[in-house]
Design a protein around this motif. Structure first.
Motif, short mmCIF file in Angstrom:
data_model
loop_
_atom_site.label_atom_id
_atom_site.label_comp_id
_atom_site.label_asym_id
_atom_site.label_seq_id
_atom_site.Cartn_x
_atom_site.Cartn_y
_atom_site.Cartn_z
N ILE A 98 30.80 7.69 49.50
CA ILE A 98 31.61 8.84 49.11
C ILE A 98 30.98 9.55 47.91
O ILE A 98 30.48 8.92 46.98
CB ILE A 98 33.06 8.41 48.80
CG1 ILE A 98 33.97 9.65 48.83
CG2 ILE A 98 33.18 7.65 47.52
CD1 ILE A 98 34.04 10.32 50.17
N GLY A 99 30.98 10.84 47.96
CA GLY A 99 30.35 11.65 46.92
C GLY A 99 28.94 12.06 47.23
O GLY A 99 28.36 12.89 46.53
N ARG A 100 28.36 11.51 48.32
CA ARG A 100 27.03 11.96 48.72
C ARG A 100 27.12 13.33 49.38
O ARG A 100 28.21 13.83 49.70
CB ARG A 100 26.40 10.96 49.69
CG ARG A 100 26.04 9.62 49.08
CD ARG A 100 25.24 8.77 50.05
NE ARG A 100 25.00 7.43 49.54
CZ ARG A 100 24.30 6.51 50.19
NH1 ARG A 100 23.78 6.80 51.38
NH2 ARG A 100 24.11 5.31 49.67
N PRO A 127 32.48 14.84 50.48
CA PRO A 127 33.25 15.11 49.24
C PRO A 127 34.38 14.11 49.06
O PRO A 127 35.00 13.66 50.01
CB PRO A 127 33.78 16.53 49.48
CG PRO A 127 33.83 16.67 50.96
CD PRO A 127 32.66 15.90 51.49
N GLU A 128 34.64 13.78 47.80
CA GLU A 128 35.67 12.81 47.48
C GLU A 128 37.07 13.37 47.66
O GLU A 128 38.02 12.64 47.99
CB GLU A 128 35.47 12.34 46.03
CG GLU A 128 36.30 11.16 45.63
CD GLU A 128 35.91 10.64 44.26
OE1 GLU A 128 35.81 9.41 44.10
OE2 GLU A 128 35.69 11.47 43.33
N ASP A 176 35.39 19.31 47.06
CA ASP A 176 34.90 18.68 45.84
C ASP A 176 33.38 18.73 45.75
O ASP A 176 32.67 18.95 46.75
CB ASP A 176 35.37 17.22 45.81
CG ASP A 176 35.52 16.69 44.40
OD1 ASP A 176 35.32 17.46 43.45
OD2 ASP A 176 35.83 15.49 44.26
N SER A 177 32.87 18.50 44.54
CA SER A 177 31.42 18.46 44.31
C SER A 177 30.82 17.21 44.94
O SER A 177 31.52 16.23 45.23
CB SER A 177 31.12 18.49 42.81
OG SER A 177 31.71 17.37 42.17
N GLN A 178 29.51 17.21 45.12
CA GLN A 178 28.79 16.10 45.74
C GLN A 178 27.43 15.94 45.08
O GLN A 178 26.94 16.85 44.40
CB GLN A 178 28.59 16.37 47.24
CG GLN A 178 29.86 16.59 48.03
CD GLN A 178 29.73 17.73 49.01
OE1 GLN A 178 28.90 17.68 49.91
NE2 GLN A 178 30.53 18.78 48.85
N ALA A 179 26.81 14.78 45.30
CA ALA A 179 25.43 14.57 44.88
C ALA A 179 24.50 15.22 45.89
O ALA A 179 24.84 15.37 47.07
CB ALA A 179 25.13 13.09 44.77
N GLN A 219 23.19 7.93 43.39
CA GLN A 219 23.29 9.35 43.70
C GLN A 219 22.50 10.18 42.69
O GLN A 219 22.55 9.91 41.49
CB GLN A 219 24.75 9.78 43.75
CG GLN A 219 25.52 9.09 44.87
CD GLN A 219 26.97 9.51 44.94
OE1 GLN A 219 27.41 10.41 44.22
NE2 GLN A 219 27.74 8.87 45.81
N ILE A 220 21.77 11.18 43.21
CA ILE A 220 20.90 12.02 42.38
C ILE A 220 21.27 13.48 42.58
O ILE A 220 21.51 13.93 43.70
CB ILE A 220 19.42 11.81 42.78
CG1 ILE A 220 19.01 10.36 42.60
CG2 ILE A 220 18.51 12.73 41.98
CD1 ILE A 220 17.63 10.05 43.13
#
Length: 872
Positions: free
Chosen positions: A764-766, A770-771, A795-798, A808-809
């Motif tokens: 999650i978050g990649r 989005p989260e 939502d924002s993501q990596a 995550q980068i």
């Protein structure tokens, strides 16, 4: 967009205690009014047993068509795409791809193939274009829809396969009395994507029955990649290839098998190439020319859609009624890809190279060593694909009562015939023969018309799904308990699928450059028995139990149970919980499809490391991949539980919170090329458990030439999260009446394998996951005037992740888009609406290479719309 009066609440630590007492309201048939003799009992999506309360033990969200009109949406796919429940987005019409006419829904990010779509409570078969894996929402006429009900709970106990992450139940118009005509126009600020739509609906009711008909037409213009600044190519005159976007090395380049280096061909000196033949430094002694594929290719397909709908009810006797529903649709799309690009091997001396770029040549400037040509066939023209999808859907049902029993029998027939024709493709054996005989000119002057015509090829494909379903059931009240009467439903189904996918002989033989199509086919039948019970334990506590058995002719059987509970400790407060097990059978294409070619995106971190490029600067590239089906696939097994609370806080305000958890084992999936490369980094080149990566000269440090990815049963994935819904209505002021609604999904985890049989991490978050996602809207109404404004937040993501640690980068920002509209109800029974979608003209969220997730983000930009509806 989901105006729901079914809200749920959940706290993770309480789930396990509640699960023991939970039950599974057997999943939706469809919510309909009961008969005149039982007017207060309704059949709610989530159960086949009629109840007196819409709030069951499973959460259901409702999309009303009035809400859709406010937003100026055109299709079911458009309606569902902005939903928070479509958490990670879903596929929409994509120009030139094999799925260019398709759109689907992906609940919980579990995959469109794990979301079951019903029409009036009856299963719709998957699209043959998508191999039967998911339903194409573009086959369903919008004018025929009364509402859409979305069950956000597992549902295999009633509906069988595919109801893993939830159910979308489309309820069509019945008992319509009167007539209406409506037309909508849209005009985007940016180029392309103009739309118009018109429909007519009419109906009549009488003492013995009713009939409703509708017809509609939709037209949508194509959007080319050159029409958007971020998808338009950059760096035509750059020195380094890394400073470009939208430019492909499938241009006029030669890969020397001995030296292992790229060199530009003499044919790069051509106006059709990027920068008129600009030569780029590709690093490590490689030099290439490029082709600007964005100058010709389109992103969204042109679409013309026509549909007709009929529904009729007739009371045969006081105890027996009949209903007939029929839909006929024609969906035509046109898409364009850049000219065909492909490779073929050549011997020494067959290719003239551009001098001065470190390529070994003979005295005539031709390649000294054997190698491979990466070539763009611009003279053949663009690859243009026209797809026409024909769908026929007919349902005939009878319901009746006999001595305290209510029975129903029905027959459902669906046929989808999707026909595709493509031009601008290249016949590989012909071009290879011309090259071997020295009759193909690789120089800048090109070839004559007759030679070009000899290699051109037209592709054809016909994908057909025939579906027959027979269904029968009986419901009754078996006995009384102190708290009430126990309700039962028992039913049986027989389903027959026949799937065929045929392509032209040359494509089937793998002889076509620029085409990914291949044929497949198969058939199966399914026999199912199911039942459910609603047990009133206390006056304020009801248990629901459901069980279904499915027997498949081609791979085995399955038993799916579900249990759920609904508890009302006080008026206006409902606590509910459920636990259910489900499954998804392998699609016929998963089992029987022939090998097919695909151009897959992947990031070769190993080769970047060899070249001294950091992981953060290692760009995603496109590689040739052969995909293989697998006749030995097993079905997926799943479990889904939720616990929630629904609270009518005041007469005007209600709220709900729900915790959900979905786990899928034996996940059916293609092993992606990225996954193969991650496994390769762990086990070494040539040691993959499944699939294959072939590098230049079979060198572990060489460039990727091609790969093979199989269809497999992976281990599992698991996701959990919270759904929050807040509704307030009826705020009366001197300026009119206001209402507000918030629908939010927060994903707690999304655990999945990094590669086949590899480590499982929370992703999650990649990028693309989005989260959090929500939709918030405010309505206003005063006399004949009304207005609407809504916000959709992603939502924002990596941007990417470290290939070794999976950390995550990078950062991709969040996106909020706003829609607004105003409506006026005229004295002559008409409504005029004007509005704008994406009010602030937000672009998709772009990564550092100007790429975006097409499932999550729209490219239409600010779009004005106007609708006029006249009722009679």
């Amino acid at each position: 967009m989901f105006a729901s009066n079914k809200l749920a609440a959940a706290v993770r630590y309480a789930v396990f205690g509640a699960a023991a007492a939970s039950t599974a309201a057997a999943i939706p048939a469809y919510a309909e009014d009961a008969g005149a003799d039982d007017a207060e009992r309704i059949q709610v999506t989530g159960s086949r047993i009629k109840r007196t309360d819409m709030e069951g033990s499973s959460p259901v969200s409702i999309i009303d068509m009035g809400e859709v009109a406010k937003a100026g949406e055109f299709s079911i796919a458009d309606m569902l795409r902005n939903s928070n429940l479509n958490t990670f987005g879903s596929f929409s019409e994509s120009s030139g791809s094999t799925w260019q006419s398709q759109s689907n829904i992906n609940l919980r990010g579990a995959g469109a193939e794990r979301t079951l779509v019903l029409i009036n409570g009856r299963r719709l078969p998957g699209s043959p274009t998508m191999g039967g894996t998911a339903v194409n929402l573009n086959t369903i006429p919008t004018a025929a829809i009364e509402r859409i009900e979305v069950l956000t709970d597992g549902a295999s106990a009633v509906y069988g396969s595919d109801a893993v992450a939830g159910v979308v139940n489309i309820i069509t118009k019945r008992d319509y009395d009167g007539a209406e005509i409506s037309a909508t126009l849209t005009s985007p600020d940016q180029e392309g994507g103009d739309e118009w739509k018109a429909h007519a609906v009419a109906g009549i009711t009488g003492d013995k029955g009713s009939a409703t008909v509708s017809i509609e037409h939709l037209s949508r213009d194509i959007i080319y990649q050159r029409d958007r600044w971020y998808s338009r190519a950059t760096g035509h005159d750059a020195t380094d290839y890394g400073d470009t976007t939208g430019i492909s090395v499938y241009a006029r380049n030669f890969l020397d098998f001995t030296a292992g280096q790229f060199a530009p061909m003499a044919a790069c000196d051509n106006e059709a190439m990027a920068g008129g033949g600009n030569i780029y430094d590709w690093g490590d002694g490689d030099f290439v020319c490029g082709y600007d594929y964005t100058s010709e290719a389109a992103d969204h397909a042109d679409r013309d859609y026509t549909a007709g709908y009929l529904s009729a009810d007739y009371e045969i006797s006081s105890d027996v009624s009949m209903n007939v529903m029929a839909m006929f649709t024609r969906n035509e799309t046109f898409g364009r890809y850049a000219p065909a690009a492909g490779w073929f091997n050549v011997g020494a001396g067959q290719v003239a190279l551009t001098p001065g770029y470190n390529a070994p040549t003979d005295e005539n400037g031709n390649n000294l060593n054997a190698g491979r040509v990466y070539y763009r066939f611009t003279d053949v023209g663009t690859r243009d694909t026209t797809v026409v999808d024909y769908t026929t859907d007919i349902q005939v049902g009878f319901t009746g009562e006999l001595e305290g029993y209510t029975w129903d029998v029905s027959y459902h027939y669906n046929k989808q015939d999707n026909q595709s024709t493509g031009t601008g493709y290249v016949h590989r054996p012909t071009i290879e023969t011309l090259v071997a005989d020295g009759e193909w000119n690789f120089g800048p002057e090109g070839n004559d018309e007759a030679t070009v015509a000899s290699i051109a090829h037209q592709t054809t494909a016909d994908n057909v799904m025939d579906f027959h379903m027979w269904n029968a059931g009986v419901s009754f009240e078996a006995f009384d308990l102190p708290a009430g009467t126990v309700g039962w439903y028992f039913g049986a189904e027989y389903i027959d699928y026949d799937y065929t996918s045929t392509v032209d002989a040359e494509s089937a033989a793998g002889e076509i450059i620029g085409s990914s199509g291949n044929g497949s086919g198969g058939s199966r039948d399914v026999t199912a028995f199911f039942g459910e019970a609603a047990v009133p334990v206390l006056e304020n506590l009801e248990l629901s139990i459901a069980l279904r058995y499915d027997d498949y002719s081609d791979f085995g059987d399955n038993v799916a149970p579900k249990v759920a509970a609904r508890y009302e400790p006080m008026d206006g407060l409902i606590v509910r919980a459920s636990y259910g097990e489900g499954f998804r059978a392998p699609a016929l294409s998963d089992l029987y499809a022939a090998d097919s070619f695909s151009a897959d995106d992947a990031t070769d971190y190993h080769y970047c490391e060899v070249q001294g490029t950091s992981a953060s600067d290692c760009d995603e590239e496109q590689y040739d991949v052969t995909r293989q089906s697998n006749e030995d696939l097993d079905a997926e097994d799943s479990s889904f539980y939720n616990i929630g609370v629904v609270w009518d806080v005041t007469e005007n305000f209600n709220a709900g919170l729900e915790y959900y958890n979905l786990e899928v084992e034996d996940v059916i999936t293609f092993v992606s090329l990225d996954a193969l490369l991650k496994e390769e980094a762990e086990v070494g080149y040539g040691n993959l458990a499944l699939g294959e990566v072939l590098r230049l000269n079979d060198n572990p440090d060489g460039k990727i030439l091609e790969a093979t990815t199989p269809q497999v049963n992976g281990n599992k994935f698991e996701t959990s999260g919270l759904d929050l819904t807040l509704n307030y209505h009826g705020l009366a002021t001197s300026f009119g009446e206001f209402g507000s609604n918030l629908d939010l999904t927060y994903v707690l985890n999304y655990d999945d394998e990094e590669y086949y049989d590899g480590p499982v991490n929370d992703k999650i978050g990649r990028n693309g996951l989005p989260e959090m996602r929500f939709t918030w809207k405010v309505d206003w109404e005063m006399n004949n005037h009304s207005a609407y404004i809504s916000a959709q937040y992603i939502d924002s993501q990596a941007e990417t992740e470290d290939p070794e640690t999976y950390e995550q980068i990078g950062h991709l920002g969040s996106q909020t888009t706003w829609d607004a509209s105003y409506s006026y109800a005229t004295p002559w029974n008409a409504t005029a609406t004007m509005g704008v979608r994406n009010l602030t003209d937000r672009d998709p969220i772009l990564d550092s290479n100007l790429q975006y997730d097409s499932d999550l983000y729209s490219i239409y930009g600010r779009t004005y719309f106007a609708t006029y509806t006249q009722k009679f």
